[in-house]
Design an enzyme around this catalytic site. Structure first.
Site, PDB file in Angstrom:
ATOM      1  N   CYS A 248       0.887  -1.093  -0.109  1.00 27.49           N
ATOM      2  CA  CYS A 248       0.008  -0.067  -0.080  1.00 27.49           C
ATOM      3  C   CYS A 248       0.880   1.350  -0.025  1.00 27.49           C
ATOM      4  CB  CYS A 248      -1.001   0.081   1.172  1.00 27.49           C
ATOM      5  SG  CYS A 248      -2.435   1.070   0.980  1.00 27.49           S
ATOM      6  N   HIS A 333      -4.077  -4.988   0.111  1.00 31.86           N
ATOM      7  CA  HIS A 333      -3.747  -5.736   1.413  1.00 31.86           C
ATOM      8  C   HIS A 333      -3.855  -7.164   1.189  1.00 31.86           C
ATOM      9  CE1 HIS A 333      -4.164  -1.818   4.080  1.00 31.86           C
ATOM     10  NE2 HIS A 333      -3.652  -1.536   2.920  1.00 31.86           N
ATOM     11  N   GLU A 335      -3.456  -9.303   3.840  1.00 31.94           N
ATOM     12  CA  GLU A 335      -4.030 -10.034   5.137  1.00 31.94           C
ATOM     13  C   GLU A 335      -5.396 -10.094   5.324  1.00 31.94           C
ATOM     14  OE1 GLU A 335      -4.945  -5.644   5.828  1.00 31.94           O
ATOM     15  OE2 GLU A 335      -3.455  -6.844   4.666  1.00 31.94           O
TER      16      GLU A 335
END
Length: 357
Positions: A248, A333, A335
């Site tokens: 990011c 992202h 995750e």
């Protein structure tokens, strides 16, 4: 009490204020995630912004400490449709109403968030204020002229160094530069068996190298990447020393370090349903994203960076890799907190990069 959201172009959206005496000023953005409102509220990448949820029912599973993504919430305000005050979930520890009150987050609910989203998609993200419906014009004007902070990384970064240990033998040591990192990202790096030392954003390259890491992680975070040129310079110093993985904001800063440029998007990508194409694998993965800036593809000419991932919806750059150094980054992202877990393989790729594979 009645309240309203006033955008800088004069658009007004009415609703109910959770606390009658609260006001908020920030950039108004929207996210399309259907769950994970607490993770979004505590994602440091939303620092300085008024967050609007497109999904109409918010709060139905309550809130719990385990879902916190940072030490506190950094959002300026919260705009939603229906606020559920009777959560039903085995993990719930308190209602969302209690969470918002406890963390002093101004919330406007019973709002047509679909209308706000359609307007922002057309006109672009812009500054706005949340105010009580009966607030005077002079007070509203004063709020509307309030300057928003620029270097928001300084607000969200960790104030001190800390470490996530691992019991894995011969575990690699990763230094994570915290530009506004989410806890779930650190836990996933730790999950692959790495010891993780988290350092403040302004840590120098010399201080990072003194920790003798096997790799360096550049985290997500809020704001315009060009607001922190001093961090870009430190990343440039690290580039030929250690394997690097950026996510990011870390992805954008890495691009700047190698001579590329970034630009502000019209309304950004925020949500858990962004399709990303891996150009090497020829596969499309669904990703979670939260960013309002992107790398300019025209600026890559003459740099040692190549595009590895693109966004299927608008063809923006979603991943970069250095042509000769063990360095790569993604705009999204991996995750999945909240969001899909299609991209967890990227943490394993970082592991392999540190092993020289």
């Amino acid at each position: 009490m009645k309240g309203k959201l006033i955008l800088e172009d004069g658009s007004i959206y009415t609703g109910e204020l959770l606390c009658s005496d609260t006001t908020a000023v920030g950039e108004v953005v929207f996210t399309t995630t259907m769950t994970g409102y607490q993770e979004s509220l505590t994602d440091p990448s939303f620092c300085g912004q008024i967050l609007t949820m497109t999904y109409p029912l918010i709060g139905n599973y309550g809130a719990a400490a385990k879902f916190m993504q940072s030490r506190q919430s950094f959002v300026r305000g919260f705009v939603i449709g229906e606020l559920c005050d009777a959560p039903n979930n085995w993990q719930s520890e308190e209602s969302l109403t209690d969470f918002l009150t406890e963390h002093k987050i101004p919330c406007l609910y019973n709002v047509d968030t679909r209308a706000i989203t359609r307007h922002i998609r057309s006109a672009g993200a812009m500054k706005g204020v949340i105010v009580p419906a009966d607030l005077g014009e002079r007070e509203i004007a004063a709020l509307q002229t309030e300057e928003l902070p620029r270097n928001v990384v300084e607000i969200v970064t960790t104030p001190e160094v800390y470490t996530l240990e691992t019991e894995m033998p011969d575990a690699p040591h990763i230094v994570a530069m915290d530009f506004g990192v989410k806890r779930s990202i650190l836990h996933n790096i730790n999950r692959i068996g790495a010891k993780v030392t988290v350092v403040p954003a302004q840590t120098s390259a010399e201080e990072v190298l003194a920790l003798n890491p096997d790799g360096v992680f550049l985290s997500n975070g809020p704001g315009d990447p060009t607001d922190v040129p001093e961090i870009v310079e430190e990343i440039r110093k690290l580039a030929e020393k250690k394997p690097i993985f950026g996510i990011c904001l870390g992805h954008q800063l890495l691009a700047l370090a190698f001579g590329a440029k970034t630009y502000k998007m019209k309304f950004g990508h925020r949500g858990g349903n962004q399709p990303v194409k891996n150009l090497k694998m020829g596969k499309v993965h669904i990703s979670a994203q939260n960013h309002g800036y992107a790398v300019d593809p025209a600026s890559l000419s003459g740099t040692p960076l190549v595009v590895t991932h693109t966004n299927v919806n608008d063809d923006t750059i979603e991943g970069l890799r250095h042509t000769s150094l063990p360095i790569f980054s993604v705009q999204y992202h991996p995750e999945a907190a909240p969001g899909p877990d299609d991209n967890m393989y990227l943490f394993d790729e970082f592991w392999n990069l540190m092993k020289g594979e």
